[in-house]
Scaffold this active site. Structure first.
Site, mmCIF file in Angstrom:
data_model
loop_
_atom_site.group_PDB
_atom_site.id
_atom_site.type_symbol
_atom_site.label_atom_id
_atom_site.label_comp_id
_atom_site.label_asym_id
_atom_site.label_seq_id
_atom_site.Cartn_x
_atom_site.Cartn_y
_atom_site.Cartn_z
ATOM 1 N N HIS A 82 45.932 -4.309 -51.379
ATOM 2 C CA HIS A 82 46.995 -4.566 -50.405
ATOM 3 C C HIS A 82 46.806 -3.697 -49.161
ATOM 4 C CE1 HIS A 82 50.891 -5.376 -48.656
ATOM 5 N NE2 HIS A 82 51.138 -6.245 -49.617
ATOM 6 N N GLY A 163 57.798 10.448 -33.261
ATOM 7 C CA GLY A 163 56.658 11.285 -33.594
ATOM 8 C C GLY A 163 55.576 11.269 -32.529
ATOM 9 N N HIS A 168 49.973 11.460 -39.961
ATOM 10 C CA HIS A 168 50.029 12.520 -40.962
ATOM 11 C C HIS A 168 48.697 12.527 -41.698
ATOM 12 C CE1 HIS A 168 51.141 14.544 -44.720
ATOM 13 N NE2 HIS A 168 52.237 15.003 -44.104
ATOM 14 N N ALA A 171 49.416 11.159 -45.415
ATOM 15 C CA ALA A 171 50.436 10.120 -45.626
ATOM 16 C C ALA A 171 50.468 9.070 -44.532
ATOM 17 C CB ALA A 171 51.816 10.759 -45.763
ATOM 18 N N GLY A 172 49.641 9.219 -43.503
ATOM 19 C CA GLY A 172 49.538 8.207 -42.469
ATOM 20 C C GLY A 172 50.780 8.085 -41.612
#
Length: 298
Positions: A82, A163, A168, A171-172
Site C-alpha cells: 500500500h 510544519g 520527520h 515518520a514522514g
C-alpha cells in the site's frame, strides 16, 4: 445534544502484532471514545482503525495514538504493497451526529496544528479541509511516497500546511482532513500477475476514465499468491459497491481472469450493502425500512 465524530486513522503497520496492539490500546477504555473496528493486512503492511466519539475526547486519543505510532514505526525500514508517506498515513474525520462538515474541518485543522507542535511531524490537509484544489486528492499528496517526500516538499506547491518543508526522519508526514464516508472495497482475482490488476485498476478508477467516485490500484497478495484490485469508493451512493465489483469482473474477462472473492476493509454503511443486495437479488421497491433491525431501533 452530544456531538459524534468518526475517525478512521491509517497506520503503516500490519505485521507486528505487538505494535498493532500498542497503537489500538490507546483507543480502548477511553471516556468519550469508542473503538468500533480495526483490521491489519500483512501484504499492505497497514492497519485501519475506526473510532467514534466526542470531538474533544477524539482529539486527545488521536494525539496519543499518533505519538505511540511515531515511536514504534520507522518508515526507513517499512515495506508493503500500500502507498504510504507517513507512519500515521492519513487521519480522516467524518461527521456523524450533530457535527457539521465545517466543524469536522475545524477538528482536522486543530489536530494538524497539535501534531506539528507536539511531535514536529509535518501535516498536509486534504479533501474538504484542503488549502488548495491540487491538495484535495489524497493520491496526489501521497505520490512519491515516503522515499520521495524530502524532495517533493522542497517544491513551493507541496509545502506542508503545518510544519517546515522537511519530513520527520522516521515518520514522514501525515495527512488529515474532513470527508464523507467512503467504502474500502477490494476484489481478488485468480492470477498472480500484478500487471493485470494494475491494468484493471486503471480502467476502473475515475482518473482513467472509469467510475466517478472510485480510486483503485493493483495489489499483490503474496501470501495467497493472487492479486487484487483495491478500491476506495468515495461516494457509495453514486458509485455503488456492486457497480465497482461488476466493472472489475467485466474488465478481468479480457485477460481470462475471474473474481475469486472480495473484502470490505473497516466498517461500511448499511445502505451500501442494501443497494448491492437489491441489485443482485433483483428485489423490487425495497426500502431500508424493511430491515428488521432498523425497525427495532426506531
Amino acid at each position: 445534544m452530544n456531538k459524534i465524530i468518526e475517525c478512521v486513522p491509517n497506520f503503516s503497520e500490519g505485521r507486528d502484532l505487538k505494535k498493532i496492539e500498542q497503537i489500538v490500546d490507546v483507543f480502548r477504555a477511553k471516556e468519550g471514545v469508542k473503538l468500533l473496528d480495526y483490521s491489519a493486512d500483512k501484504d499492505h503492511n497497514r492497519m485501519v482503525v475506526t473510532v467514534v466519539g466526542e470531538p474533544e475526547a477524539m482529539h486527545k486519543a488521536l494525539l496519543e495514538a499518533i505519538g505511540v505510532a511515531i515511536k514504534l514505526i520507522d518508515l526507513r525500514q517499512h515495506q508493503g504493497q500500500h502507498p504510504r508517506m507517513g507512519a500515521v498515513d492519513v487521519v480522516p474525520f467524518i461527521p456523524i451526529k450533530n457535527v457539521s462538515m465545517d466543524e469536522a474541518i475545524t477538528l482536522s485543522k486543530d489536530l494538524a496544528r497539535a501534531v506539528w507542535e507536539q511531535f514536529s511531524l509535518p501535516v498536509f490537509l486534504y479533501e474538504k479541509s484542503a488549502s488548495a484544489p491540487h491538495r484535495e486528492n489524497l493520491a496526489a499528496i501521497r505520490k512519491g511516497e515516503f522515499e520521495g517526500l524530502k524532495e517533493k516538499m522542497q517544491q513551493p506547491e507541496w509545502q506542508p500546511d503545518f510544519g517546515t518543508n522537511a519530513p520527520h526522519q522516521s515518520a514522514g508526514a501525515v495527512v488529515t482532513g474532513a470527508r464523507m464516508p467512503l467504502v474500502a472495497y477490494n476484489v481478488n482475482l485468480n492470477t498472480d500477475k500484478l500487471e493485470i490488476a494494475d491494468a484493471i485498476a486503471k480502467k476502473v478508477r475515475f482518473i482513467g476514465g472509469g467510475l466517478r467516485f472510485c480510486k483503485a490500484m493493483g495489489v499483490e497478495l503474496k501470501e495467497r499468491n493472487i492479486v487484487q484490485v483495491s478500491m476506495n469508493l468515495t461516494d457509495y451512493s453514486k458509485t455503488a459497491i456492486y457497480r465497482a465489483h461488476e466493472m472489475v469482473r467485466m474488465e478481468a474477462r479480457r485477460y481470462g481472469v475471474s473474481v475469486v472473492g472480495a473484502e470490505v476493509i473497516g466498517l461500511v454503511p448499511m445502505q451500501a450493502l442494501v443497494d448491492s443486495a437489491v441489485f443482485y437479488l433483483g428485489i423490487e421497491n425495497f426500502s431500508a425500512n424493511q430491515i428488521l433491525e432498523n425497525r427495532l431501533m426506531e
